[in-house]
Design a protein around this motif. Structure first.
Motif, PDB file in Angstrom:
ATOM      1  N   LEU A  77       0.837  -1.196   0.000  1.00 36.82           N
ATOM      2  CA  LEU A  77       0.000   0.000   0.000  1.00 36.82           C
ATOM      3  C   LEU A  77       0.875   1.250   0.000  1.00 36.82           C
ATOM      4  O   LEU A  77       1.883   1.311   0.696  1.00 36.82           O
ATOM      5  N   TRP A 110       0.344   5.406   0.387  1.00 29.08           N
ATOM      6  CA  TRP A 110      -0.510   6.566   0.586  1.00 29.08           C
ATOM      7  C   TRP A 110      -0.220   7.590  -0.514  1.00 29.08           C
ATOM      8  O   TRP A 110       0.932   7.875  -0.835  1.00 29.08           O
ATOM      9  N   TYR A 128      -2.810  17.301   1.072  1.00 30.12           N
ATOM     10  CA  TYR A 128      -1.459  16.778   1.275  1.00 30.12           C
ATOM     11  C   TYR A 128      -1.204  15.725   0.205  1.00 30.12           C
ATOM     12  O   TYR A 128      -2.122  14.986  -0.176  1.00 30.12           O
ATOM     13  N   VAL A 166      -6.918  14.357  11.419  1.00 33.27           N
ATOM     14  CA  VAL A 166      -6.162  13.578  10.439  1.00 33.27           C
ATOM     15  C   VAL A 166      -5.547  12.387  11.149  1.00 33.27           C
ATOM     16  O   VAL A 166      -4.888  12.550  12.189  1.00 33.27           O
ATOM     17  N   ALA A 167      -5.731  11.215  10.592  1.00 29.70           N
ATOM     18  CA  ALA A 167      -5.217   9.981  11.188  1.00 29.70           C
ATOM     19  C   ALA A 167      -5.224   8.919  10.100  1.00 29.70           C
ATOM     20  O   ALA A 167      -5.674   9.167   8.984  1.00 29.70           O
ATOM     21  N   PRO A 168      -4.684   7.728  10.371  1.00 23.12           N
ATOM     22  CA  PRO A 168      -4.791   6.659   9.379  1.00 23.12           C
ATOM     23  C   PRO A 168      -6.249   6.341   9.042  1.00 23.12           C
ATOM     24  O   PRO A 168      -7.145   6.579   9.841  1.00 23.12           O
ATOM     25  N   LEU A 198      -1.024   7.080  17.029  1.00 26.12           N
ATOM     26  CA  LEU A 198      -1.928   6.963  15.885  1.00 26.12           C
ATOM     27  C   LEU A 198      -1.367   5.933  14.916  1.00 26.12           C
ATOM     28  O   LEU A 198      -1.017   6.249  13.774  1.00 26.12           O
ATOM     29  N   SER A 205      -2.193   2.299  13.115  1.00 28.57           N
ATOM     30  CA  SER A 205      -3.240   1.345  12.753  1.00 28.57           C
ATOM     31  C   SER A 205      -2.599   0.133  12.071  1.00 28.57           C
ATOM     32  O   SER A 205      -1.517   0.232  11.501  1.00 28.57           O
ATOM     33  N   TYR A 255      -6.483   0.111  15.785  1.00 29.52           N
ATOM     34  CA  TYR A 255      -6.294   1.538  15.583  1.00 29.52           C
ATOM     35  C   TYR A 255      -5.818   2.164  16.892  1.00 29.52           C
ATOM     36  O   TYR A 255      -5.946   1.556  17.957  1.00 29.52           O
ATOM     37  N   GLU A 256      -5.252   3.352  16.791  1.00 28.86           N
ATOM     38  CA  GLU A 256      -4.698   4.042  17.968  1.00 28.86           C
ATOM     39  C   GLU A 256      -3.827   3.094  18.809  1.00 28.86           C
ATOM     40  O   GLU A 256      -3.991   2.986  20.022  1.00 28.86           O
ATOM     41  N   CYS A 309       0.380   1.389   9.700  1.00 27.95           N
ATOM     42  CA  CYS A 309       0.209   2.740   9.169  1.00 27.95           C
ATOM     43  C   CYS A 309       0.279   3.703  10.341  1.00 27.95           C
ATOM     44  O   CYS A 309      -0.295   3.434  11.407  1.00 27.95           O
ATOM     45  N   SER A 310       0.965   4.801  10.163  1.00 21.40           N
ATOM     46  CA  SER A 310       1.098   5.768  11.244  1.00 21.40           C
ATOM     47  C   SER A 310       0.865   7.185  10.759  1.00 21.40           C
ATOM     48  O   SER A 310       1.233   7.533   9.618  1.00 21.40           O
ATOM     49  N   TYR A 311       0.276   8.004  11.610  1.00 21.36           N
ATOM     50  CA  TYR A 311       0.265   9.441  11.370  1.00 21.36           C
ATOM     51  C   TYR A 311       1.709   9.923  11.459  1.00 21.36           C
ATOM     52  O   TYR A 311       2.492   9.427  12.298  1.00 21.36           O
ATOM     53  N   ILE A 348       2.493  17.013   9.661  1.00 16.60           N
ATOM     54  CA  ILE A 348       1.726  17.838   8.735  1.00 16.60           C
ATOM     55  C   ILE A 348       2.306  17.878   7.320  1.00 16.60           C
ATOM     56  O   ILE A 348       1.647  18.349   6.405  1.00 16.60           O
ATOM     57  N   THR A 374       3.892  15.047   5.473  1.00 15.34           N
ATOM     58  CA  THR A 374       3.384  13.788   4.907  1.00 15.34           C
ATOM     59  C   THR A 374       2.587  13.115   6.012  1.00 15.34           C
ATOM     60  O   THR A 374       3.148  12.369   6.817  1.00 15.34           O
ATOM     61  N   PRO A 375       1.275  13.328   6.062  1.00 16.22           N
ATOM     62  CA  PRO A 375       0.492  12.932   7.243  1.00 16.22           C
ATOM     63  C   PRO A 375       0.436  11.437   7.516  1.00 16.22           C
ATOM     64  O   PRO A 375       0.250  11.032   8.664  1.00 16.22           O
ATOM     65  N   VAL A 376       0.560  10.619   6.479  1.00 11.69           N
ATOM     66  CA  VAL A 376       0.338   9.187   6.655  1.00 11.69           C
ATOM     67  C   VAL A 376       1.455   8.401   5.985  1.00 11.69           C
ATOM     68  O   VAL A 376       1.843   8.680   4.846  1.00 11.69           O
ATOM     69  N   PHE A 396       2.737   4.221   5.358  1.00 16.12           N
ATOM     70  CA  PHE A 396       2.445   2.802   5.485  1.00 16.12           C
ATOM     71  C   PHE A 396       3.747   2.018   5.617  1.00 16.12           C
ATOM     72  O   PHE A 396       4.804   2.446   5.144  1.00 16.12           O
TER      73      PHE A 396
END
Lengths: 121, 111
Positions: A45, A47, A59, A105-107, B34, B36, B51-52, B91-93, B96, B98-100, B102
């Motif tokens: 995967l 993003w 973003y 904003v979160a996964p 954060l 998942s 999650y979390e 997957c992680s936060y 700001i 690149t917010p996400v 994998f």
């Protein structure tokens, strides 16, 4: 029950454009950020992009920055991905995904079934 | 930012427990609670199982548990079953810019 249905995929030549859509239902669409995540054939995967709730912030992954644009129409509960200057390496199954956090904003926590984009001459 | 690091594959026998690690940095895994985890069967969309860091969505078996120590998150599956054979992604936060992020994914084989 959250439902996300992607559409708009297909076969396109390198350098051309394509627009994906994602119809959302089962939740208050305007309150959640939304993601596009892709998966190349046989790969993991990746993003791609995210748009905040109400569309105030966008973003992008470096691999698509300047070529892809995410947008949303909260009146239609629909997410979009405009893909320009497509490259062969953009070939992938594109998933629409709902963010986990309300007003944040979160996964992602919910995913559509994906729409396949093939970039080939 | 680079993808989070997961082992490419793990395996276990039915009934056993396995753990999959997910290593990042203080800017992602280590900086926020954060994280998942997703399970993906062949030809199917990913499904969130944690999650979390350590919370299970409704309907997810308590055989799945998550934890985090420093910059590494972990998914543990106890009482392995044949249906657990799948690909698993963390997957992680990540802030700001690149917010996400994998992880590269881990293929779990149930022997």
């Amino acid at each position: 029950q959250v439902q996300l249905v992607e559409s708009g995929g297909g076969v396109v030549q390198p350098g051309r454009s394509l627009r994906l859509s994602c119809a959302a239902s089962g939740f208050n669409f305007s309150n959640y950020a939304m993601h596009w995540v892709r998966q190349a054939p046989g790969k993991g995967l990746e993003w791609v992009t995210l748009i905040s709730f109400h569309g105030s912030h966008e973003y992008y992954a470096d691999s698509v920055k300047g070529r892809f644009t995410i947008s949303r129409d909260d009146s239609k509960n629909t997410l979009y991905l405009q893909m320009n200057s497509l490259r062969t390496e953009d070939t992938a199954l594109y998933y629409c995904a709902k963010d986990f956090a309300i007003f944040g904003v979160a996964p992602p926590d919910s995913w559509g079934q994906g729409t396949l984009v093939t970039v080939s001459s | 930012q680079s993808a989070l690091t997961q082992p490419a594959s793990v395996s276990g026998s039915p009934g056993q427990s396995i753990t999959i690690s997910c290593t990042g940095t203080s800017s992602d895994v280590g900086g926020y609670n954060l994280v998942s985890w997703y399970r993906q069967h062949p030809g199917k969309a990913p499904k969130v199982i944690i999650y979390e860091v350590n919370k299970r969505p409704s309907g997810i078996s308590n055989r799945f548990s998550g934890s985090k120590s420093g910059n590494t998150a972990s998914l543990t599956i106890s009482g392995l079953q044949a249906e657990d054979e799948a690909d698993y992604y963390c997957c992680s936060y990540a802030g700001i810019i690149t917010p996400v992020l994998f992880g590269g994914g881990t293929k779990l084989t149930v022997l």
